[in-house]
Scaffold this motif. Structure first.
Motif, mmCIF file in Angstrom:
data_model
loop_
_atom_site.group_PDB
_atom_site.id
_atom_site.type_symbol
_atom_site.label_atom_id
_atom_site.label_comp_id
_atom_site.label_asym_id
_atom_site.label_seq_id
_atom_site.Cartn_x
_atom_site.Cartn_y
_atom_site.Cartn_z
ATOM 1 N N PHE A 1 0.835 -1.210 0.000
ATOM 2 C CA PHE A 1 0.000 0.000 0.000
ATOM 3 C C PHE A 1 0.865 1.253 0.000
ATOM 4 C CE2 PHE A 1 -3.045 -2.736 2.716
ATOM 5 C CZ PHE A 1 -3.488 -3.419 1.580
ATOM 6 N N PHE A 2 1.929 1.205 0.810
ATOM 7 C CA PHE A 2 2.853 2.353 0.891
ATOM 8 C C PHE A 2 3.497 2.624 -0.468
ATOM 9 C CE2 PHE A 2 7.397 3.470 1.370
ATOM 10 C CZ PHE A 2 7.257 4.762 1.857
ATOM 11 N N GLU A 3 3.910 1.560 -1.135
ATOM 12 C CA GLU A 3 4.535 1.708 -2.447
ATOM 13 C C GLU A 3 3.567 2.330 -3.455
ATOM 14 O OE1 GLU A 3 6.355 -1.161 -5.982
ATOM 15 O OE2 GLU A 3 5.977 -1.982 -3.981
ATOM 16 N N LYS A 4 2.322 1.887 -3.432
ATOM 17 C CA LYS A 4 1.325 2.407 -4.377
ATOM 18 C C LYS A 4 0.930 3.852 -4.073
ATOM 19 C CE LYS A 4 -0.656 -2.036 -5.748
ATOM 20 N NZ LYS A 4 -1.879 -2.882 -5.809
ATOM 21 N N SER A 5 1.229 4.306 -2.844
ATOM 22 C CA SER A 5 0.944 5.707 -2.493
ATOM 23 C C SER A 5 2.101 6.629 -2.871
ATOM 24 C CB SER A 5 0.656 5.831 -0.994
ATOM 25 O OG SER A 5 1.853 5.711 -0.239
ATOM 26 N N PHE A 6 3.124 6.068 -3.537
ATOM 27 C CA PHE A 6 4.322 6.822 -3.945
ATOM 28 C C PHE A 6 5.055 7.429 -2.745
ATOM 29 C CE2 PHE A 6 1.348 6.965 -7.537
ATOM 30 C CZ PHE A 6 2.124 6.371 -8.529
ATOM 31 N N GLY A 7 4.957 6.756 -1.598
ATOM 32 C CA GLY A 7 5.687 7.187 -0.414
ATOM 33 C C GLY A 7 4.997 8.244 0.419
ATOM 34 N N PHE A 8 3.801 8.695 -0.011
ATOM 35 C CA PHE A 8 3.089 9.741 0.735
ATOM 36 C C PHE A 8 2.150 9.173 1.796
ATOM 37 C CE2 PHE A 8 4.258 11.953 -3.177
ATOM 38 C CZ PHE A 8 4.780 13.129 -2.668
ATOM 39 N N GLY A 9 1.931 7.863 1.781
ATOM 40 C CA GLY A 9 1.024 7.252 2.743
ATOM 41 C C GLY A 9 -0.396 7.221 2.224
ATOM 42 N N GLY B 1 -3.030 7.699 4.016
ATOM 43 C CA GLY B 1 -3.889 8.622 4.747
ATOM 44 C C GLY B 1 -4.160 8.191 6.166
ATOM 45 N N SER B 2 -4.529 9.134 6.980
ATOM 46 C CA SER B 2 -4.736 8.932 8.410
ATOM 47 C C SER B 2 -5.602 7.717 8.721
ATOM 48 C CB SER B 2 -5.391 10.190 8.996
ATOM 49 O OG SER B 2 -5.698 10.007 10.354
ATOM 50 N N GLY B 3 -5.022 6.729 9.420
ATOM 51 C CA GLY B 3 -5.771 5.588 9.928
ATOM 52 C C GLY B 3 -6.314 4.620 8.912
ATOM 53 N N ASN B 4 -5.982 4.762 7.626
ATOM 54 C CA ASN B 4 -6.641 3.946 6.608
ATOM 55 C C ASN B 4 -6.000 2.590 6.357
ATOM 56 O OD1 ASN B 4 -8.796 5.267 4.177
ATOM 57 N ND2 ASN B 4 -8.462 6.200 6.180
ATOM 58 N N ALA B 5 -4.936 2.263 7.072
ATOM 59 C CA ALA B 5 -4.324 0.939 6.908
ATOM 60 C C ALA B 5 -5.337 -0.161 7.188
ATOM 61 C CB ALA B 5 -3.122 0.808 7.851
ATOM 62 N N GLU B 6 -6.145 0.041 8.215
ATOM 63 C CA GLU B 6 -7.162 -0.955 8.570
ATOM 64 C C GLU B 6 -8.163 -1.145 7.425
ATOM 65 O OE1 GLU B 6 -10.743 -1.368 11.874
ATOM 66 O OE2 GLU B 6 -8.907 -0.297 12.409
ATOM 67 N N PHE B 7 -8.609 -0.051 6.826
ATOM 68 C CA PHE B 7 -9.573 -0.120 5.718
ATOM 69 C C PHE B 7 -8.943 -0.824 4.505
ATOM 70 C CE2 PHE B 7 -11.603 1.536 1.893
ATOM 71 C CZ PHE B 7 -12.941 1.374 2.190
ATOM 72 N N TYR B 8 -7.708 -0.493 4.210
ATOM 73 C CA TYR B 8 -7.030 -1.105 3.063
ATOM 74 C C TYR B 8 -6.809 -2.591 3.287
ATOM 75 C CZ TYR B 8 -5.908 3.024 0.236
ATOM 76 O OH TYR B 8 -5.979 4.117 -0.587
ATOM 77 N N LEU B 9 -6.423 -2.977 4.499
ATOM 78 C CA LEU B 9 -6.215 -4.394 4.795
ATOM 79 C C LEU B 9 -7.519 -5.182 4.700
ATOM 80 C CD1 LEU B 9 -3.722 -4.137 7.795
ATOM 81 C CD2 LEU B 9 -3.264 -5.226 5.585
ATOM 82 N N ALA B 10 -8.619 -4.532 4.992
ATOM 83 C CA ALA B 10 -9.925 -5.191 4.927
ATOM 84 C C ALA B 10 -10.417 -5.353 3.487
ATOM 85 C CB ALA B 10 -10.948 -4.400 5.736
ATOM 86 N N HIS B 11 -10.022 -4.435 2.596
ATOM 87 C CA HIS B 11 -10.604 -4.425 1.251
ATOM 88 C C HIS B 11 -9.611 -4.683 0.114
ATOM 89 C CE1 HIS B 11 -13.533 -2.125 3.691
ATOM 90 N NE2 HIS B 11 -14.428 -2.669 2.881
#
Length: 463
Positions: A323-331, A333-343
């Motif tokens: 996910f970090f790589e696909k964000s081009f190193g910018f992240g 977004g706030s707290g969205n790791a949980e949402f990304y891991l779920a979907h």
């Protein structure tokens, strides 16, 4: 509405009772303190209990003492700032880069809400971040006397002792506070302690960090009676930690103790510890072998394929880095790791959607800039505390020693909980460390000015 009003009234009464009890018990120490510092003490005490004690649901919002006192603290802090312009003495602040970084982190988290996939989760994470960062500012600007740091140090030890007793109660009675996940866990897990936390990993991480406050207390306090009491609590804390089966925190304590032994004790203490340790190994050989075997297994399991727990954690990290790589190193977004891991998970995680690694969580959510800044500040904090340790006196050295051990243990303890951002002791540990460094630097700066003025006056007198 009437039912909600009753809940609010009861909650306020409980908060009032806690405040009065605090004022009565600690009367000799708190009356010389300013009102904002007293409120901060109450906030810190309530932070150890979090949502575990008197948690009232009012619609989507949970109301408990820490949140109520936090609101009070914000108003008190703001009012004193308006009343006294010198209250926030920014010009003489000795750790400006640290505070500016945390403000940047807040700004970046807020800006990242523009590209998050889940705004709801992002806002919740941002609120937790804002509360944690504000605790750092409260501590840095309000704790400006030596006694403040000793008070908080002792408060931490007392709360640690109380939470260890709750953990023992959990284990022996199989009873748990309503917040605990063990209430709905299988019967064979009913003896796992969680104290005031949701799960045993959060509790174990708290033990790993707090262990070194008590260790420093035992090491530096002159009273043999208090040393004995502290040692008993220290042993009990290790027993409770073993009950949690948290491998990362076993390693955290092992690493912290190694650093403490090598760099924070003198030759005489080392000699005594080696003799006492050898005697203990002979007397309790089986238990010692069991402990070292468990420690070795913990280290081995962190690097062993086929372990379901380790495999899941590895996949959580691999997904997060993707996910970090696909964000081009910018992240993302706030707290969205949980949402990304779920979907959007590419690697299987067995339904687990929390990163379970604070370092990776910062990287994937907030990007490279925040991660690098946080890591540099973490290293800088340990270095500064080590420098202060070399030249402080007994009680300040005790505080410094506890903070160094806690910060070292944090490096591994923070990879155990599902997420750290809502755990109050994380923010309190960093707030305490920053405030202590700031206090010592201000004191050094004042002493330099005094010496400089004496030199000028002496030169003028000579002329």
């Amino acid at each position: 509405m009437a039912f909600i009003s009753v809940k609010i009234a009861v909650a306020l009464f409980v908060l009032y009772f806690i405040a009065v009890l605090f004022l009565v018990v600690f009367k000799p120490w708190i009356f010389p303190l300013s009102f904002p510092v007293i409120v901060l003490y109450l906030l810190i005490i309530s932070s150890f209990f979090g949502a575990a004690i008197f948690n009232v649901k009012i619609g989507p919002v949970s109301l408990f003492p820490y949140r109520m006192l936090y609101i009070v603290m914000v108003f008190v802090f703001a009012l004193y700032f308006i009343k006294e312009k010198t209250f926030l003495d920014w010009e003489n602040n000795r750790i400006k880069p640290v505070l500016l970084f945390h403000l940047f982190w807040l700004f970046y988290a807020c800006a990242s809400l523009a590209w998050v996939r889940s705004l709801k989760v992002g806002l919740l994470d941002f609120i937790f971040l804002a509360i944690g960062v504000s605790l750092i500012f409260f501590a840095v600007f309000l704790l400006n006397e030596r006694k403040h740091f000793l008070h908080i140090f002792y408060i931490w030890i007392l709360m640690f002792t109380f939470l260890i007793l709750i953990g023992l109660w959990n284990h022996f009675t199989r009873h748990h506070l309503p917040i605990s996940r063990i209430n709905v866990a299988p019967l064979y897990q009913q003896g796992i302690p969680t104290a005031v936390f949701v799960n045993e990993n959060d509790y174990a991480s708290f033990i790993a960090v707090s262990f070194f406050f008590l260790l420093a207390f035992i090491h530096r306090i002159p009273s043999f009676f208090l040393k004995g009491i502290g040692f008993i609590v220290l042993v009990l804390s290790l027993y409770v930690l073993l009950l949690t089966s948290s491998r990362a925190n076993d390693i955290a304590i092992g690493l912290g103790v190694l650093v403490w032994f090598l760099f924070l004790t003198d030759r005489l203490v080392k000699k005594r510890l080696i003799i006492a340790g050898t005697g203990a190994l002979i007397l309790f050989r089986e238990k010692a072998l069991e402990f070292f075997s468990r420690f070795e297994q913990g280290l081995h399991s962190l690097n062993t394929a086929g372990n379901t727990s380790v495999d899941i954690r590895t996949n959580l990290i691999k997904n997060s880095l993707l996910f970090f790589e696909k964000s081009f190193g910018f992240g993302i977004g706030s707290g969205n790791a949980e949402f990304y891991l779920a979907h959007f998970s590419h690697y299987p995680t067995g339904g687990i959607i929390n990163v379970h690694n604070w370092w990776v969580e910062i990287l994937v959510n907030y990007g490279m800039f925040v991660f690098v800044g946080y890591l540099l500040i973490y290293i800088w904090t340990i270095v500064q505390l080590c420098k202060l340790f070399q030249r402080t006196l007994r009680y300040e050295k005790m505080v410094c020693e506890g903070l160094i051990g806690g910060m070292i243990a944090f490096s591994f303890s923070c990879i155990s909980p599902s997420s750290q951002i809502s755990l109050n002791y994380l923010w309190l540990l960093f707030a305490f460390s920053f405030a202590f460094i700031h206090f010592q630097r201000k004191k050094d700066h004042s002493n330099e000015l005094i010496r400089s003025n004496r030199g000028v006056n002496h030169g003028q007198a000579f002329e």
